[in-house]
Design an enzyme around this catalytic site. Structure first.
Site, PDB file in Angstrom:
ATOM      1  N   LYS A  76       3.364   1.582  -0.823  1.00 14.88           N
ATOM      2  CA  LYS A  76       2.033   0.955  -0.129  1.00 14.88           C
ATOM      3  C   LYS A  76       1.042   0.610  -1.251  1.00 14.88           C
ATOM      4  CE  LYS A  76       3.138   3.065   4.244  1.00 14.88           C
ATOM      5  NZ  LYS A  76       2.692   3.472   5.565  1.00 14.88           N
ATOM      6  N   GLU A  85       2.241  -2.930   8.841  1.00 12.35           N
ATOM      7  CA  GLU A  85       0.811  -3.133   8.423  1.00 12.35           C
ATOM      8  C   GLU A  85       0.643  -4.351   7.947  1.00 12.35           C
ATOM      9  OE1 GLU A  85       1.234  -0.089   5.233  1.00 12.35           O
ATOM     10  OE2 GLU A  85       1.109   1.736   7.005  1.00 12.35           O
ATOM     11  N   GLU A  98      10.636   1.118  12.324  1.00  6.77           N
ATOM     12  CA  GLU A  98       9.562   2.051  12.243  1.00  6.77           C
ATOM     13  C   GLU A  98       8.789   1.849  13.107  1.00  6.77           C
ATOM     14  OE1 GLU A  98       8.980   2.439   7.624  1.00  6.77           O
ATOM     15  OE2 GLU A  98       7.919   0.668   8.066  1.00  6.77           O
ATOM     16  N   ASN A 110       8.431   3.623  -0.017  1.00  3.82           N
ATOM     17  CA  ASN A 110       7.282   2.827   0.048  1.00  3.82           C
ATOM     18  C   ASN A 110       5.985   3.204  -0.326  1.00  3.82           C
ATOM     19  OD1 ASN A 110       5.427   0.415   0.885  1.00  3.82           O
ATOM     20  ND2 ASN A 110       5.820   0.755   2.958  1.00  3.82           N
ATOM     21  N   SER A 147       6.633   8.698   9.093  1.00  4.23           N
ATOM     22  CA  SER A 147       6.376  10.187   8.955  1.00  4.23           C
ATOM     23  C   SER A 147       7.550  11.138   8.662  1.00  4.23           C
ATOM     24  CB  SER A 147       5.343  10.773  10.162  1.00  4.23           C
ATOM     25  OG  SER A 147       4.418  10.313  10.249  1.00  4.23           O
ATOM     26  N   GLY A 163       2.294   7.017   9.272  1.00  5.09           N
ATOM     27  CA  GLY A 163       1.166   7.660   8.711  1.00  5.09           C
ATOM     28  C   GLY A 163       0.529   8.617   9.552  1.00  5.09           C
ATOM     29  N   HIS A 219       6.631  -5.474   7.112  1.00  6.96           N
ATOM     30  CA  HIS A 219       6.276  -4.220   7.677  1.00  6.96           C
ATOM     31  C   HIS A 219       5.059  -4.068   8.455  1.00  6.96           C
ATOM     32  CE1 HIS A 219       4.138  -0.336   7.017  1.00  6.96           C
ATOM     33  NE2 HIS A 219       5.336   0.245   6.542  1.00  6.96           N
TER      34      HIS A 219
HETATM   35  P1  PGA Z   1       4.797   7.185   6.467  1.00  2.00           P
HETATM   36  O1  PGA Z   1       5.064   5.419   6.216  1.00  2.00           O
HETATM   37  O2  PGA Z   1       6.198   7.654   5.927  1.00  2.00           O
HETATM   38  O3  PGA Z   1       3.667   7.271   5.515  1.00  2.00           O
HETATM   39  O4  PGA Z   1       4.674   7.041   7.659  1.00  2.00           O
HETATM   40  C1  PGA Z   1       6.365   4.949   6.591  1.00  2.00           C
HETATM   41  C2  PGA Z   1       6.068   3.638   6.158  1.00  2.00           C
HETATM   42  O5  PGA Z   1       5.122   2.877   6.396  1.00  2.00           O
HETATM   43  O6  PGA Z   1       7.111   2.762   5.603  1.00  2.00           O
END
Ligand code: PGA
Length: 256
Positions: free
Chosen positions: A12, A99, A169, A10, A215, A175, A97
């Site tokens: 983003k 976010e 997640e 992903n 992560s 992140g 997601h």
């Molecule tokens: P990240 O994001 O690997 O940067 O923690 C995962 C995600 O949001 O799908």
């Protein structure tokens, strides 16, 4: 069983410019070429979808989008629909997601409508669920995830749900560099699978891919992917480096 480990990147809101996007796609095409067993996907911003499907067209790497709107067309300025994603060559679409839930008002209800739209047009939804840090600390993470899964799938039949991928997640791991331990992740994946068995059948629950996200990197991928109920990874930050992403796919390939 017999579930394959899907590794999806992903991107983003990255990369910011067209040259870097082209370069990343070219590098991924080269680095991912040796992998023959693991299903792979890249999930770039909407503006890069056509380029991605073009560059990756004769490879095993599928393309997905990061969101969609539930109407097919009409006066909805700024939105992108399932038929548009389908005709752009997408196989997957990420829905719900954290976010989107946190910054853009996504709710369990909008997630539900988006899943229905994706399924109607033959896209595979990657439905994201997961608790916040305060919810984990309060010990209510299973209730939160149960609610997210149950609401997302509300009223859907077995034939629809079979075409869905779920991504667990934990918000506190996205992140942050703070990954769930393999044990914490496995426990929640098992919980989700048991919930699916309760809502549908054991056979359906056994067939659904449940990805872990938060992560995931080259150095922790193997220990997560070895867990029996972790069927792949939704990778954010580490998917922006072709070498690192390829290492994660390699970890999956060795376990498969
Ligand atoms: P990240 O994001 O690997 O940067 O923690 C995962 C995600 O949001 O799908």
């Amino acid at each position: 069983m017999g579930r394959k480990k899907l590794i999806a990147g992903n991107w983003k809101l990255n990369p910011a410019d067209a040259d870097a996007t082209l370069e990343l796609l070219r590098q991924l095409k080269a680095r991912l070429a040796p992998f023959t067993k693991t299903p792979m996907a890249v999930i770039p911003p909407f503006t890069a979808l056509h380029l991605a499907t073009d560059i990756l067209k004769s490879t095993r790497v599928a393309v997905g989008a990061q969101d969609l709107f539930w109407e097919d067309s009409g006066a909805y300025t700024g939105e992108i629909s399932a038929p548009m994603l389908k005709s752009a060559g997408c196989k997957y679409v990420v829905i719900g997601h954290s976010e989107r839930r946190q910054y853009f008002g996504e709710t369990n209800e909008t997630v539900h409508r988006k899943i229905a739209a994706a399924l109607k047009h033959g896209l595979t939804p990657i439905v994201c669920v997961g608790e916040t840090l305060s919810e984990r600390e309060a010990g209510v993470m299973q209730e939160i995830v149960r609610e997210q899964v149950t609401q997302a799938l509300r009223g859907m039949g077995e034939n629809e749900v079979r075409r869905i991928v779920i991504a667990y997640e934990p918000v506190w791991a996205i992140g942050t560099g703070r990954t769930a331990t393999p044990g914490q992740a496995q426990e929640m994946h098992r919980f989700i699978r048991e919930l699916l068995a309760d809502l549908y059948t054991i056979n359906l629950a056994d067939s659904i891919q449940i990805l872990y996200g938060g992560s995931v990197k080259a150095d922790n991928a193997a220990s997560l992917l070895q867990q029996p109920d972790i069927d792949g990874a939704l990778v954010g930050g580490a998917s922006l480096q072709a070498d690192g992403f390829a290492e994660i796919v390699k970890a999956a390939e060795l376990i498969a």
